[in-house]
Scaffold this active site. Structure first.
Site, PDB file in Angstrom:
ATOM      1  N   TYR A 171       0.843  -1.267   0.100  1.00  0.00           N
ATOM      2  CA  TYR A 171      -0.023   0.019   0.014  1.00  0.00           C
ATOM      3  C   TYR A 171       0.842   1.302  -0.034  1.00  0.00           C
ATOM      4  CZ  TYR A 171      -2.636  -3.896   2.124  1.00  0.00           C
ATOM      5  OH  TYR A 171      -3.225  -5.134   2.516  1.00  0.00           O
ATOM      6  N   ASP A 282      -0.846   7.884 -10.287  1.00  0.00           N
ATOM      7  CA  ASP A 282      -1.190   6.423 -10.062  1.00  0.00           C
ATOM      8  C   ASP A 282      -0.727   5.601 -11.272  1.00  0.00           C
ATOM      9  OD1 ASP A 282      -1.783   4.056  -8.251  1.00  0.00           O
ATOM     10  OD2 ASP A 282      -3.262   5.586  -7.376  1.00  0.00           O
TER      11      ASP A 282
END
Length: 487
Positions: A171, A282
């Site tokens: 993460y 991202d």
């Protein structure tokens, strides 16, 4: 013989001409990303930055950013070798007699050798710091609009508060200051489930967290691979490396981390605390927006005496994560086939960024079989996020995008062959009507049967007959044309 640690793998890459050392000073803010991005898109080597600006710790990027380096990481000539090993274990049957039981013993012994092993000490604890600053690490700010610097390849370990079982995930972690980071636990991830479960019991409590940075490549993949929910990620890493992952107990929290890690961050997450995290450039090629996420408080840092900081870049495809995703596609195909034997092959093109497009070839056996396969895939773990599934016949090469586009578009009547469903979507899908919820599309691009409402005759594909091709092959040299087989 499995790689002992990250530097052992780097040594192999160097010998194979797959590692480039950068001796110039380069800024972790934007510059390392730009260099790495260009190297990845050129099919270039792994990069070892000796002098990141503002830190004494070198940086490694693009570790497995080609198929060859991924094969080297897993110590195979082809990813199909790993898939074949998985198939062999999946095909194990209960032995029917004493001879079969004896024959099975070596395989059972091999399975037993994959389980993680706890050791008393590890290189990751050569130095222990409780007076530290995360700002001393060469953590990257990858893209101009990022909310700050982000740790992008962590192995984040927590325990299920109900069962005590360990989970390790990957993460992103935005660095807020010298001792706190964000913890981007997306809604459907196991870390988020642990957080919710613990908070339901005691909103004012804490959950312990350990974050390992850098290890041998198979162990580094532990938090990324979509293993079954009840399987220990380090067990599967042991399977990949054919040796157990050695774990060492943390100094200040009741968790274990890879003993060969470069750096370990120990601490906790307050169950009642969140903070605005993001934006972040991202893997979609777009910035994921700000959101409220838990805060990780680092209370202790352990590390090697001379650590290496491993990180990865995500952004407009292709990036290194494509090659990780491709490895997942090939390695886990046997599991999909075991559950759904009609599946022949799958492909997830780089431009589909994993969750946006999956192409599936099936051996069709009955009317509606393609739609059954779509719904089955939407029920498989992380595959539930797949925005578009295209199902084609078994004789379509899904690894050839040109063939897929040609044959799929020729095989569909859009009104008849496209279906839409509602369900969970990836948190990072900025086009969804709501965060974590939206629509998905399935396209049945198989040949249609009368039972599926097709009243006509499906035409044959145009192919030259073999006899003519052989005669022309024999004539080709006399024609003084380029070699057609090399085109």
């Amino acid at each position: 013989m499995a790689y002992r640690n990250l530097r052992d793998f780097l040594h192999t890459l160097d010998k194979q001409g797959e590692l480039k050392t950068i001796s110039a000073e380069v800024d972790p803010v934007l510059e390392i990303t730009e260099i790495t991005d260009r190297a990845i898109k050129m099919g270039g080597p792994a990069l070892f930055f000796e002098r990141p600006k503002g830190s004494k710790i070198p940086v490694v990027t693009n570790l497995v950013g080609t198929e060859r380096r991924m094969n080297l990481a897993l110590e195979v000539d082809s990813l199909d070798e790993v898939a074949a090993r998985i198939s062999a274990f999946l095909e194990m049957q209960s032995p029917q007699g004493m001879l079969e039981k004896v024959k099975m013993l070596p395989k059972l012994a091999e399975i037993g050798s994959f389980f993680p092993k706890t050791v008393r000490s590890g290189d990751c604890q050569e130095l222990v710091h409780q007076d530290f600053s995360l700002l001393d690490l060469p953590i990257l700010q990858c893209w101009p609009q990022d909310g700050g610097r982000y740790i992008t390849w962590p192995m984040v370990t927590t325990k299920n508060p109900e069962t005590g079982k360990r989970n390790t995930g990957c993460y992103r972690m935005q660095v807020f200051d010298g001792r706190t980071t964000g913890m981007h636990w997306q809604t459907q991830k196991h870390g988020a489930e642990h957080f919710r479960s613990a908070r339901a019991k005691n909103r004012e409590g804490k959950i312990e967290v350990a974050v390992a940075l850098g290890a041998d490549p198979a162990t580094c993949l532990a938090g990324i691979l979509p293993v079954p929910p009840d399987m220990d990620e380090f067990l599967f890493s042991g399977f990949l490396r054919r040796e157990p992952v050695e774990l060492v107990r943390c100094k200040t929290v009741d968790l274990e981390v890879p003993a060969n890690a470069e750096i370990v961050l120990e601490g906790y997450v307050e169950l009642g605390e969140t903070r605005t995290e993001g934006p972040f450039g991202d893997h979609t090629g777009f910035y994921s927006l700000q959101g409220e996420y838990p805060v990780f408080h680092v209370t202790c840092v352990t590390r090697r005496k001379n650590p290496v900081y491993l990180t990865t870049i995500v952004g407009p495809p292709r990036q290194e994560d494509y090659f990780i995703g491709h490895a997942i596609e090939r390695v886990f195909l046997p599991l999909m086939k075991m559950q759904h034997p009609e599946i022949v092959d799958v492909a997830m093109p780089a431009e589909g960024i994993f969750q946006n497009l999956m192409i599936v070839a099936i051996r069709k056996s009955y009317p509606g079989h393609a739609r059954k396969t779509m719904n089955a895939i939407w029920s498989l773990g992380q595959a539930m996020f797949t925005k578009v599934i295209v199902v084609v016949d078994h004789d379509v090469n899904v690894q050839n995008p040109s063939e897929v586009v040609w044959k799929a578009l020729c095989a569909i009547d859009p009104e008849r062959d496209i279906q839409f469903v509602l369900g969970p979507v990836d948190t990072l899908d900025h086009a969804a009507r709501r965060q974590d919820f939206g629509s998905k599309m399935g396209i049945d691009a198989t040949r249609k049967w009368p039972e599926e409402g097709f009243a006509g005759r499906w035409p044959d594909e145009i192919r030259m007959d073999e006899a003519t091709k052989m005669r022309v092959d024999a004539l080709w040299g006399q024609l003084k044309l380029p070699d057609s087989k090399k085109r």
